[in-house]
Scaffold this motif. Structure first.
Motif, PDB file in Angstrom:
ATOM      1  N   ASP A   1       0.835  -1.201   0.000  1.00 31.51           N
ATOM      2  CA  ASP A   1       0.000   0.000   0.000  1.00 31.51           C
ATOM      3  C   ASP A   1       0.873   1.255   0.000  1.00 31.51           C
ATOM      4  N   GLN A   2       2.004   1.146   0.685  1.00 31.87           N
ATOM      5  CA  GLN A   2       2.933   2.277   0.763  1.00 31.87           C
ATOM      6  C   GLN A   2       3.447   2.621  -0.638  1.00 31.87           C
ATOM      7  N   GLN A   3       3.809   1.590  -1.390  1.00 32.18           N
ATOM      8  CA  GLN A   3       4.297   1.814  -2.753  1.00 32.18           C
ATOM      9  C   GLN A   3       3.169   2.367  -3.640  1.00 32.18           C
ATOM     10  N   ALA A   4       1.944   1.934  -3.355  1.00 31.99           N
ATOM     11  CA  ALA A   4       0.793   2.398  -4.132  1.00 31.99           C
ATOM     12  C   ALA A   4       0.583   3.897  -3.947  1.00 31.99           C
ATOM     13  N   GLU A   5       0.798   4.370  -2.697  1.00 26.20           N
ATOM     14  CA  GLU A   5       0.609   5.787  -2.407  1.00 26.20           C
ATOM     15  C   GLU A   5       1.631   6.663  -3.121  1.00 26.20           C
ATOM     16  N   GLN A   6       2.793   6.104  -3.362  1.00 31.57           N
ATOM     17  CA  GLN A   6       3.859   6.883  -4.010  1.00 31.57           C
ATOM     18  C   GLN A   6       3.771   6.824  -5.534  1.00 31.57           C
ATOM     19  N   LEU A   7       2.832   6.048  -6.020  1.00 25.45           N
ATOM     20  CA  LEU A   7       2.730   5.837  -7.460  1.00 25.45           C
ATOM     21  C   LEU A   7       2.291   7.092  -8.206  1.00 25.45           C
ATOM     22  N   SER A   8       2.867   7.271  -9.382  1.00 22.89           N
ATOM     23  CA  SER A   8       2.479   8.367 -10.269  1.00 22.89           C
ATOM     24  C   SER A   8       0.969   8.322 -10.510  1.00 22.89           C
ATOM     25  N   VAL A   9       0.321   9.517 -10.498  1.00 22.24           N
ATOM     26  CA  VAL A   9      -1.142   9.569 -10.572  1.00 22.24           C
ATOM     27  C   VAL A   9      -1.721   9.027 -11.886  1.00 22.24           C
ATOM     28  N   GLN A  10      -0.874   8.918 -12.900  1.00 21.04           N
ATOM     29  CA  GLN A  10      -1.406   8.456 -14.193  1.00 21.04           C
ATOM     30  C   GLN A  10      -1.730   6.952 -14.189  1.00 21.04           C
ATOM     31  N   TYR A  11      -1.248   6.244 -13.159  1.00 17.23           N
ATOM     32  CA  TYR A  11      -1.529   4.804 -13.086  1.00 17.23           C
ATOM     33  C   TYR A  11      -2.328   4.451 -11.836  1.00 17.23           C
ATOM     34  N   GLU A  12      -3.188   3.447 -11.994  1.00 20.74           N
ATOM     35  CA  GLU A  12      -3.846   2.854 -10.833  1.00 20.74           C
ATOM     36  C   GLU A  12      -2.894   1.776 -10.314  1.00 20.74           C
ATOM     37  N   PRO A  13      -2.813   1.625  -8.993  1.00 20.74           N
ATOM     38  CA  PRO A  13      -1.931   0.569  -8.482  1.00 20.74           C
ATOM     39  C   PRO A  13      -2.538  -0.824  -8.671  1.00 20.74           C
ATOM     40  N   LEU A  14      -1.695  -1.772  -9.039  1.00 21.85           N
ATOM     41  CA  LEU A  14      -2.121  -3.169  -9.134  1.00 21.85           C
ATOM     42  C   LEU A  14      -1.340  -3.922  -8.058  1.00 21.85           C
ATOM     43  N   LEU A  15      -2.032  -4.209  -6.952  1.00 19.69           N
ATOM     44  CA  LEU A  15      -1.359  -4.827  -5.809  1.00 19.69           C
ATOM     45  C   LEU A  15      -1.065  -6.301  -6.087  1.00 19.69           C
ATOM     46  N   THR A  16       0.209  -6.650  -6.009  1.00 20.04           N
ATOM     47  CA  THR A  16       0.605  -8.040  -6.246  1.00 20.04           C
ATOM     48  C   THR A  16       1.019  -8.697  -4.936  1.00 20.04           C
ATOM     49  N   ASN A  17       0.981 -10.001  -4.927  1.00 19.91           N
ATOM     50  CA  ASN A  17       1.357 -10.771  -3.750  1.00 19.91           C
ATOM     51  C   ASN A  17       2.690 -11.456  -4.052  1.00 19.91           C
ATOM     52  N   HIS A  18       3.766 -10.955  -3.427  1.00 20.30           N
ATOM     53  CA  HIS A  18       5.115 -11.441  -3.728  1.00 20.30           C
ATOM     54  C   HIS A  18       5.391 -11.399  -5.230  1.00 20.30           C
ATOM     55  N   GLY A  19       4.929 -10.328  -5.862  1.00 17.18           N
ATOM     56  CA  GLY A  19       5.192 -10.154  -7.294  1.00 17.18           C
ATOM     57  C   GLY A  19       4.246 -10.908  -8.204  1.00 17.18           C
ATOM     58  N   GLU A  20       3.296 -11.634  -7.611  1.00 16.58           N
ATOM     59  CA  GLU A  20       2.377 -12.427  -8.426  1.00 16.58           C
ATOM     60  C   GLU A  20       0.935 -11.947  -8.267  1.00 16.58           C
ATOM     61  N   ILE A  21       0.141 -12.244  -9.290  1.00 13.91           N
ATOM     62  CA  ILE A  21      -1.282 -11.940  -9.185  1.00 13.91           C
ATOM     63  C   ILE A  21      -2.079 -13.004  -9.943  1.00 13.91           C
ATOM     64  N   SER A  22      -3.248 -13.313  -9.379  1.00 13.57           N
ATOM     65  CA  SER A  22      -4.129 -14.269 -10.039  1.00 13.57           C
ATOM     66  C   SER A  22      -4.879 -13.554 -11.154  1.00 13.57           C
ATOM     67  N   MET A  23      -4.764 -14.079 -12.345  1.00 16.63           N
ATOM     68  CA  MET A  23      -5.399 -13.456 -13.512  1.00 16.63           C
ATOM     69  C   MET A  23      -6.920 -13.376 -13.331  1.00 16.63           C
ATOM     70  N   SER A  24      -7.523 -14.455 -12.824  1.00 14.68           N
ATOM     71  CA  SER A  24      -8.987 -14.458 -12.697  1.00 14.68           C
ATOM     72  C   SER A  24      -9.453 -13.439 -11.643  1.00 14.68           C
ATOM     73  N   GLU A  25      -8.697 -13.313 -10.542  1.00 13.34           N
ATOM     74  CA  GLU A  25      -9.072 -12.341  -9.510  1.00 13.34           C
ATOM     75  C   GLU A  25      -8.952 -10.916 -10.029  1.00 13.34           C
TER      76      GLU A  25
END
Ligand SMILES: [Zn+2]
Length: 176
Positions: free
Chosen positions: A101-125
């Motif tokens: 979440d901390q990294q998400a807050e620092q993200l450039s406003v032009q992007y929405e944050p995509l929170l990953t779990n240890h660098g991974e994300i479930s495509m269906s979720e």
């Protein structure tokens, strides 16, 4: 039928970092029924397909970004005539993978944050989440409802002579 099955788990940041200059393309389809916690508002048949068309890349500032679209023609209930309607659901994707979440807050406003779990994300979720965000609050047949819906549609038209002034009592009409 699925023509191009999507991977179930992806590593978004890695796919961006390892992308060639023109980006790393990910296109494919997933069955709507394979998405977790799908909204009850979506009444589509099980075999309905979601199409995914994404490009993973690194932008000129060195930020990992994923752009593209997720789409499905889904069946929703028209909020005017309460009959089923086909709605072209389109989720525009413009995100950057983050690990906290901390990294998400620092993200450039032009992007929405995509929170990953240890660098991974479930495509269906991920797809389920994006489609839910893209769902319209009050889907309606356009330009008007057929059959029984017509009488309701007429009620919504402005009274003659009312011009473009908002009618403060318009909302009260339905409360009885
Ligand atoms: Zn309708």
């Amino acid at each position: 039928m699925l023509h191009n099955k999507l991977p179930s788990i992806i590593q978004p940041e890695r796919m961006c970092r390892e992308a060639p200059l023109e980006g790393n393309k990910l296109t494919g389809q997933m069955m709507l029924c394979d998405l977790p916690n799908l909204s009850k508002d979506i009444l589509s048949p099980k075999e309905t397909l979601v199409a995914v068309d994404l490009i993973f890349s690194v932008d000129s500032e060195g930020i990992c970004c994923i752009k593209g679209e997720m789409s499905a023609d889904v069946q929703l209930i028209c909020q005017r005539c309460l009959k089923p309607m086909i709605y072209p659901l389109r989720a525009e994707i413009c995100v950057s993978p983050v690990v906290s979440d901390q990294q998400a807050e620092q993200l450039s406003v032009q992007y929405e944050p995509l929170l990953t779990n240890h660098g991974e994300i479930s495509m269906s979720e991920w797809i389920a989440e994006e489609l839910h965000l893209a769902l319209p609050l009050a889907p309606r047949h356009e330009p008007s409802c057929g059959g029984l819906g017509v009488s309701n549609a007429k009620q919504e038209k402005e009274e003659p002579g009312s011009g473009s002034k908002p009618n403060p009592f318009a909302k009260l009409v339905y409360i009885k």
